[in-house]
Scaffold this motif. Structure first.
Motif, PDB file in Angstrom:
ATOM      1  N   ALA A   1       0.797  -1.117  -0.047  1.00 44.05           N
ATOM      2  CA  ALA A   1      -0.020   0.088  -0.046  1.00 44.05           C
ATOM      3  C   ALA A   1       0.856   1.311  -0.042  1.00 44.05           C
ATOM      4  CB  ALA A   1      -1.027  -0.027   1.015  1.00 44.05           C
TER       5      ALA A   1
ATOM      6  N   SER B   1       1.044   5.127  -0.026  1.00 45.55           N
ATOM      7  CA  SER B   1      -0.158   6.209   0.071  1.00 45.55           C
ATOM      8  C   SER B   1       0.649   7.523   0.426  1.00 45.55           C
ATOM      9  CB  SER B   1      -1.108   5.895   1.043  1.00 45.55           C
ATOM     10  OG  SER B   1      -0.273   5.791   2.565  1.00 45.55           O
TER      11      SER B   1
ATOM     12  N   SER C   1       3.414  -1.623   3.943  1.00 45.63           N
ATOM     13  CA  SER C   1       2.835  -0.368   3.376  1.00 45.63           C
ATOM     14  C   SER C   1       4.034   0.653   3.452  1.00 45.63           C
ATOM     15  CB  SER C   1       1.735   0.034   4.512  1.00 45.63           C
ATOM     16  OG  SER C   1       2.484   0.407   5.667  1.00 45.63           O
TER      17      SER C   1
ATOM     18  N   THR D   1       4.435   5.072   3.269  1.00 45.05           N
ATOM     19  CA  THR D   1       3.611   6.204   3.380  1.00 45.05           C
ATOM     20  C   THR D   1       4.662   7.364   3.294  1.00 45.05           C
ATOM     21  OG1 THR D   1       2.132   5.103   4.785  1.00 45.05           O
ATOM     22  CG2 THR D   1       2.061   7.817   4.759  1.00 45.05           C
TER      23      THR D   1
ATOM     24  N   ASP E   1       8.306   3.103   5.814  1.00 43.74           N
ATOM     25  CA  ASP E   1       8.049   1.757   5.499  1.00 43.74           C
ATOM     26  C   ASP E   1       7.761   0.803   6.511  1.00 43.74           C
ATOM     27  OD1 ASP E   1      10.347   0.124   5.911  1.00 43.74           O
ATOM     28  OD2 ASP E   1      11.127   1.772   4.523  1.00 43.74           O
TER      29      ASP E   1
END
Length: 490
Positions: A347, A349, A386, A388, A404
């Motif tokens: 993910a 983002s 993920s 970000t 991360d």
């Protein structure tokens, strides 16, 4: 050292005083002689005039004994001369046997009605005399005094003068000794300090006092020592930096050689295998070509990164600084890497952003910075993780963080993380296609923007790379503005 200087100064003072005494003796003797002769001349003139009063009472008829008594009373030889120059009477010689005095200088003046004086050797007595003659009714009356008496009195005056002058010099010698002691001590400290500087000890300082010339010299020597110390420390730093750069250069050559050797050897090996017959092997030829292509791509990435890093370090890369909306800039970078993250089910983002945030930067450089950091985060984050990207204001800068949920980095590896070709896990980095130059490029690009980067990481808990970029041209600083000016004019 101080003792020798003291002796030299005292010797110089004594020499000066001896010269001064000699000059005083020479000049004072002349002055004393002239003054004494003038005074004596006036006294003899006065006595001669007094004796001249006796001329009307028969001075010419005074017998020898009385004439001697007059001479003793007057303090000199008495001679009476008629207008024609013949000697009428004399206190020390037979007048009848004496030569005519009409041509004597002092007699000529007296016969003319004026007092006359003269200094010469007496032909009668064979000694130097001071003669004074005054006019009288009978002609001229002359008094004479031998100069040896004058010289004796002058010698006495000189002796007293020298004695008193020498006594007057005693306090001067004492003061000179104190002065020489002080000067020699200061000079000794200055010479010792200069010797200390000559040995290379530039940290030493001279304890200087006073505002005289030696005090000023002491302060200037201290300033010289401070400047030499600064220059020496600067040279040491430059030497250390040169040694560091030399080590980096050697490591760089070794690392580049190593990084190039592996893909080149693989390309050469598989190419030779294909040439030797594997080209017609349907089971392996395509696989071998794929391997050759992968290594060629790896060489291409390595070459591109080397050129990028070299361009930044040599300041040959163009930078176009301008204000950009931070959100749009970050969004473009993330969109370009979203497909890569999607393949690993990661993910990717972007955090909540302030639409008003702006960044003063080179957009291509920032895209490369974030691209390298996000790409690394994706590579070292397992599937389902993920990544970000956040952005927030930090004074005159904006702070961008790439987080991360990957494997993390051991604490002992963090200090060397931004070195060229340094890898935490060398085998895995190569398998993932890394060149080992990505973080070094990131660091140099951020530095070119007058920013800074740091990393926080713990094994098993992911990593966070945080860096700053200027929010306006003022925050970019003089360094960034000079870079902008230099590269936009190329």
């Amino acid at each position: 050292m101080t003792g020798r200087i003291f002796v030299k100064l005292i010797a110089a003072v004594l020499i000066i005083m001896v010269v001064a005494l000699t000059a005083v003796d020479f000049l004072a003797a002349r002055i004393a002689e002239r003054t004494y002769v003038e005074t004596l001349t006036r006294e003899l003139t006065s006595k001669a005039r007094m004796l001249g009063v006796l001329g009307d009472r028969g001075l010419a008829r005074v017998n020898a004994d009385d004439m001697e008594a007059l001479a003793e009373a007057s303090g000199g030889r008495v001679t009476l001369i008629e207008p024609g120059g013949r000697v009428i009477n004399d206190s020390e010689a037979d007048a009848g046997r004496m030569a005519n005095h009409g041509q004597r200088a002092e007699v000529i003046e007296a016969l003319r009605g004026r007092a006359g004086t003269s200094i010469r050797k007496s032909p009668t007595l064979g000694a130097d005399f001071l003669y004074v003659a005054v006019p009288v009714n009978q002609g001229a009356l002359r008094l004479a005094m031998p100069l040896d008496q004058v010289q004796e009195r002058i010698a006495g005056i000189r002796t007293q003068l020298l004695l008193y002058t020498s006594l007057a010099f005693l306090p001067a010698i004492l003061v000179a000794a104190l002065f020489a002691r002080s000067i020699s001590a200061k000079l000794g400290r200055i010479i010792e300090y200069a010797s200390t500087l000559a040995t290379g000890n530039f940290k030493a300082r001279l304890d200087h006092q006073g505002n005289d010339e030696l005090g000023i010299l002491g302060r200037q020597l201290n300033e010289t020592g401070e400047k030499l110390q600064g220059m020496f420390e600067a040279l040491e730093r430059e030497h250390a930096e040169l040694e560091k750069q030399e080590r980096i250069r050697k490591d760089f050559v070794i690392n580049v050689s190593h990084e190039l050797r592996t893909p080149l050897a693989s390309i050469q090996g598989y190419t030779e295998t294909l040439i030797d017959g594997a080209l017609h092997d349907p089971e392996n030829n395509i696989r071998f070509l794929h391997i050759i292509r992968q290594n060629a791509e790896r060489l291409g990435r390595l070459t591109a990164d080397l050129l990028t890093l070299s361009g930044i370090e040599l300041k040959s890369r163009k930078f176009q600084f301008a204000l950009y909306p931070a959100g749009e800039l970050l969004l473009d970078c993330i969109d370009s890497l979203s497909p890569v993250a999607a393949k690993k089910d990661i993910a990717l983002s972007l955090g909540t952003l302030n639409p008003a945030l702006e960044v003063f930067c080179d957009s291509e450089a920032v895209h490369q910075i974030i691209g390298n950091l996000v790409d690394n985060a994706i590579k070292y984050t397992p599937e389902g993780g993920s990544v970000t990207v956040d952005c927030k204001p930090a004074g005159n800068f904006i702070e961008i963080a790439v987080r991360d949920s990957g494997m993390g980095i051991p604490a002992e590896e963090l200090p060397r993380l931004f070195e060229r070709f340094y890898r935490v896990d060398k085998a895995r980095s190569r398998n993932l296609g890394g060149t080992g130059l990505g973080l070094a490029i990131v660091k140099h690009l951020i530095k070119a923007h007058n920013g800074a980067i740091r990393v926080d990481s713990k094994p098993g808990k992911g990593s966070t790379f945080t860096f700053t970029l200027p929010a306006d041209d003022k925050a970019a600083g003089a360094a960034s503005r000079s870079i902008q000016t230099e590269f936009t004019q190329m």
